[in-house]
Design a protein around this motif. Structure first.
Motif, PDB file in Angstrom:
ATOM      1  N   LEU A   1       0.835  -1.204   0.000  1.00 61.52           N
ATOM      2  CA  LEU A   1       0.000   0.000   0.000  1.00 61.52           C
ATOM      3  C   LEU A   1       0.870   1.254   0.000  1.00 61.52           C
ATOM      4  CD1 LEU A   1      -2.741  -1.065   2.567  1.00 61.52           C
ATOM      5  CD2 LEU A   1      -3.024  -0.778   0.098  1.00 61.52           C
ATOM      6  N   GLU A   2       1.919   1.238   0.813  1.00 61.27           N
ATOM      7  CA  GLU A   2       2.828   2.393   0.865  1.00 61.27           C
ATOM      8  C   GLU A   2       3.515   2.612  -0.478  1.00 61.27           C
ATOM      9  OE1 GLU A   2       3.198   4.848   3.078  1.00 61.27           O
ATOM     10  OE2 GLU A   2       1.496   3.844   4.026  1.00 61.27           O
ATOM     11  N   GLN A   3       3.914   1.527  -1.123  1.00 64.91           N
ATOM     12  CA  GLN A   3       4.562   1.643  -2.428  1.00 64.91           C
ATOM     13  C   GLN A   3       3.609   2.283  -3.436  1.00 64.91           C
ATOM     14  OE1 GLN A   3       6.489  -1.909  -3.903  1.00 64.91           O
ATOM     15  NE2 GLN A   3       6.364  -1.188  -6.016  1.00 64.91           N
ATOM     16  N   LEU A   4       2.361   1.854  -3.436  1.00 68.00           N
ATOM     17  CA  LEU A   4       1.382   2.427  -4.359  1.00 68.00           C
ATOM     18  C   LEU A   4       1.123   3.898  -4.048  1.00 68.00           C
ATOM     19  CD1 LEU A   4      -1.203  -0.461  -4.675  1.00 68.00           C
ATOM     20  CD2 LEU A   4       0.329   0.378  -6.452  1.00 68.00           C
ATOM     21  N   LYS A   5       0.937   4.212  -2.770  1.00 64.32           N
ATOM     22  CA  LYS A   5       0.674   5.603  -2.373  1.00 64.32           C
ATOM     23  C   LYS A   5       1.824   6.516  -2.769  1.00 64.32           C
ATOM     24  CE  LYS A   5      -2.344   4.593   1.549  1.00 64.32           C
ATOM     25  NZ  LYS A   5      -2.447   4.593   3.017  1.00 64.32           N
ATOM     26  N   SER A   6       3.064   6.012  -2.636  1.00 68.35           N
ATOM     27  CA  SER A   6       4.233   6.837  -2.952  1.00 68.35           C
ATOM     28  C   SER A   6       4.310   7.179  -4.443  1.00 68.35           C
ATOM     29  CB  SER A   6       5.519   6.143  -2.503  1.00 68.35           C
ATOM     30  OG  SER A   6       5.818   5.059  -3.350  1.00 68.35           O
ATOM     31  N   THR A   7       3.633   6.391  -5.274  1.00 72.03           N
ATOM     32  CA  THR A   7       3.621   6.690  -6.708  1.00 72.03           C
ATOM     33  C   THR A   7       2.354   7.426  -7.120  1.00 72.03           C
ATOM     34  OG1 THR A   7       2.675   4.515  -7.221  1.00 72.03           O
ATOM     35  CG2 THR A   7       5.073   4.704  -7.269  1.00 72.03           C
ATOM     36  N   GLY A   8       1.586   7.879  -6.124  1.00 67.73           N
ATOM     37  CA  GLY A   8       0.397   8.690  -6.407  1.00 67.73           C
ATOM     38  C   GLY A   8      -0.863   7.900  -6.700  1.00 67.73           C
ATOM     39  N   VAL A   9      -0.848   6.600  -6.448  1.00 69.20           N
ATOM     40  CA  VAL A   9      -2.036   5.779  -6.685  1.00 69.20           C
ATOM     41  C   VAL A   9      -2.985   5.965  -5.508  1.00 69.20           C
ATOM     42  CG1 VAL A   9      -2.905   3.426  -6.935  1.00 69.20           C
ATOM     43  CG2 VAL A   9      -0.792   4.104  -8.073  1.00 69.20           C
ATOM     44  N   ARG A  10      -4.210   6.340  -5.817  1.00 67.51           N
ATOM     45  CA  ARG A  10      -5.227   6.534  -4.784  1.00 67.51           C
ATOM     46  C   ARG A  10      -5.691   5.168  -4.271  1.00 67.51           C
ATOM     47  NH1 ARG A  10     -10.988   7.891  -5.757  1.00 67.51           N
ATOM     48  NH2 ARG A  10     -11.090   6.685  -6.018  1.00 67.51           N
ATOM     49  N   MET A  11      -5.806   5.028  -2.971  1.00 71.32           N
ATOM     50  CA  MET A  11      -6.195   3.751  -2.388  1.00 71.32           C
ATOM     51  C   MET A  11      -7.695   3.734  -2.125  1.00 71.32           C
ATOM     52  SD  MET A  11      -5.168   0.794  -1.856  1.00 71.32           S
ATOM     53  CE  MET A  11      -3.620   1.260  -2.566  1.00 71.32           C
ATOM     54  N   THR A  12      -8.408   2.967  -2.924  1.00 65.35           N
ATOM     55  CA  THR A  12      -9.849   2.798  -2.758  1.00 65.35           C
ATOM     56  C   THR A  12     -10.094   1.543  -1.917  1.00 65.35           C
ATOM     57  OG1 THR A  12     -10.086   1.411  -4.716  1.00 65.35           O
ATOM     58  CG2 THR A  12     -10.253   3.811  -5.038  1.00 65.35           C
ATOM     59  N   PRO A  13     -11.265   1.416  -1.313  1.00 64.41           N
ATOM     60  CA  PRO A  13     -11.561   0.183  -0.558  1.00 64.41           C
ATOM     61  C   PRO A  13     -11.472  -1.071  -1.434  1.00 64.41           C
ATOM     62  CG  PRO A  13     -13.170   1.884  -0.036  1.00 64.41           C
ATOM     63  CD  PRO A  13     -12.333   2.410  -1.176  1.00 64.41           C
ATOM     64  N   GLN A  14     -11.934  -0.967  -2.688  1.00 66.43           N
ATOM     65  CA  GLN A  14     -11.862  -2.118  -3.594  1.00 66.43           C
ATOM     66  C   GLN A  14     -10.414  -2.487  -3.893  1.00 66.43           C
ATOM     67  OE1 GLN A  14     -13.691   0.609  -4.120  1.00 66.43           O
ATOM     68  NE2 GLN A  14     -15.783   0.040  -4.681  1.00 66.43           N
ATOM     69  N   ARG A  15      -9.596  -1.496  -4.168  1.00 68.36           N
ATOM     70  CA  ARG A  15      -8.177  -1.733  -4.472  1.00 68.36           C
ATOM     71  C   ARG A  15      -7.486  -2.387  -3.275  1.00 68.36           C
ATOM     72  NH1 ARG A  15      -6.210   3.215  -7.275  1.00 68.36           N
ATOM     73  NH2 ARG A  15      -7.116   2.134  -9.045  1.00 68.36           N
ATOM     74  N   HIS A  16      -7.790  -1.869  -2.099  1.00 65.07           N
ATOM     75  CA  HIS A  16      -7.216  -2.437  -0.876  1.00 65.07           C
ATOM     76  C   HIS A  16      -7.656  -3.893  -0.712  1.00 65.07           C
ATOM     77  CE1 HIS A  16      -6.681  -3.227   3.422  1.00 65.07           C
ATOM     78  NE2 HIS A  16      -5.745  -2.295   3.384  1.00 65.07           N
ATOM     79  N   ALA A  17      -8.919  -4.192  -0.953  1.00 66.74           N
ATOM     80  CA  ALA A  17      -9.440  -5.563  -0.805  1.00 66.74           C
ATOM     81  C   ALA A  17      -8.797  -6.511  -1.812  1.00 66.74           C
ATOM     82  CB  ALA A  17     -10.954  -5.568  -0.966  1.00 66.74           C
ATOM     83  N   ILE A  18      -8.645  -6.066  -3.050  1.00 65.06           N
ATOM     84  CA  ILE A  18      -8.025  -6.905  -4.085  1.00 65.06           C
ATOM     85  C   ILE A  18      -6.574  -7.200  -3.712  1.00 65.06           C
ATOM     86  CG2 ILE A  18      -7.303  -7.013  -6.508  1.00 65.06           C
ATOM     87  CD1 ILE A  18      -9.761  -5.112  -7.070  1.00 65.06           C
ATOM     88  N   LEU A  19      -5.859  -6.167  -3.311  1.00 71.47           N
ATOM     89  CA  LEU A  19      -4.453  -6.327  -2.940  1.00 71.47           C
ATOM     90  C   LEU A  19      -4.314  -7.239  -1.719  1.00 71.47           C
ATOM     91  CD1 LEU A  19      -1.587  -5.480  -3.656  1.00 71.47           C
ATOM     92  CD2 LEU A  19      -1.875  -3.507  -2.169  1.00 71.47           C
ATOM     93  N   SER A  20      -5.148  -7.041  -0.715  1.00 71.14           N
ATOM     94  CA  SER A  20      -5.107  -7.892   0.484  1.00 71.14           C
ATOM     95  C   SER A  20      -5.406  -9.340   0.136  1.00 71.14           C
ATOM     96  CB  SER A  20      -6.109  -7.401   1.534  1.00 71.14           C
ATOM     97  OG  SER A  20      -5.738  -6.141   2.007  1.00 71.14           O
ATOM     98  N   TYR A  21      -6.397  -9.553  -0.719  1.00 67.21           N
ATOM     99  CA  TYR A  21      -6.756 -10.917  -1.118  1.00 67.21           C
ATOM    100  C   TYR A  21      -5.549 -11.601  -1.782  1.00 67.21           C
ATOM    101  CZ  TYR A  21      -9.242 -14.849  -3.131  1.00 67.21           C
ATOM    102  OH  TYR A  21      -9.634 -16.119  -3.476  1.00 67.21           O
ATOM    103  N   LEU A  22      -4.910 -10.880  -2.693  1.00 70.58           N
ATOM    104  CA  LEU A  22      -3.751 -11.444  -3.390  1.00 70.58           C
ATOM    105  C   LEU A  22      -2.583 -11.712  -2.450  1.00 70.58           C
ATOM    106  CD1 LEU A  22      -3.786  -9.361  -6.634  1.00 70.58           C
ATOM    107  CD2 LEU A  22      -3.739 -11.844  -6.518  1.00 70.58           C
TER     108      LEU A  22
END
Length: 148
Positions: free
Chosen positions: A9-30
């Motif tokens: 999540l930190e890596q994505l945020k540092s590149t300007g990617v907005r963290m949505t609940p869906q994105r967080h859920a997909i990433l956590s699942y993976l």
């Protein structure tokens, strides 16, 4: 070993990617899955929690995660890519019956890379190997079917 969800999540945020609940859920699942899921499997797993999320949202986020180097896309010649958050050097045993993928390590194969580089002059960046067979569950199921 896969990075932690918070590191990703930190890596994505540092590149300007907005963290949505869906994105967080997909990433956590993976990051927490050892099953090498397809996009459809991720969709089915998360749709009860996110009923308005589309399969396209899953695919778009998977592409984002692959491009960010957080996950690896595994293609085996069929239409359904599988996704792996374990970026370490490892190999896959694939069940020809159910499609299950199990990770395993075998360090001596790194010697093959060194030999290939030495013999060809290539700058070897990696290799890929899959082992195909029947997983223990399918083998037991087939055996049970034969015993009837």
């Amino acid at each position: 070993m896969a990075p932690s969800v918070s590191d990703a999540l930190e890596q994505l945020k540092s590149t300007g990617v907005r963290m949505t609940p869906q994105r967080h859920a997909i990433l956590s699942y993976l990051m927490n899955s050892m099953s090498h899921p397809t996009a459809d499997e991720i969709y089915r797993a998360l749709s009860p929690e996110f009923p308005s999320m589309s399969v396209a949202t899953i695919y778009n986020n998977l592409r984002l995660f692959v491009d960010a180097g957080l996950i690896r896309e595994l293609t085996y010649g069929d239409d359904s890519s599988r996704f792996d958050a374990d970026l370490s050097d490892h190999y896959h045993c694939i069940c020809k019956s159910c499609g299950r993928i199990t990770d395993f390590e075998y360090p001596p194969l790194l010697e093959v890379e060194r030999a290939a580089a030495k013999e060809t002059g290539f700058i070897v960046e990696g290799h890929r190997m899959e082992i195909y067979g029947i997983c223990p569950d399918c083998a037991a199921s087939d055996k049970a079917g034969e015993d009837k």
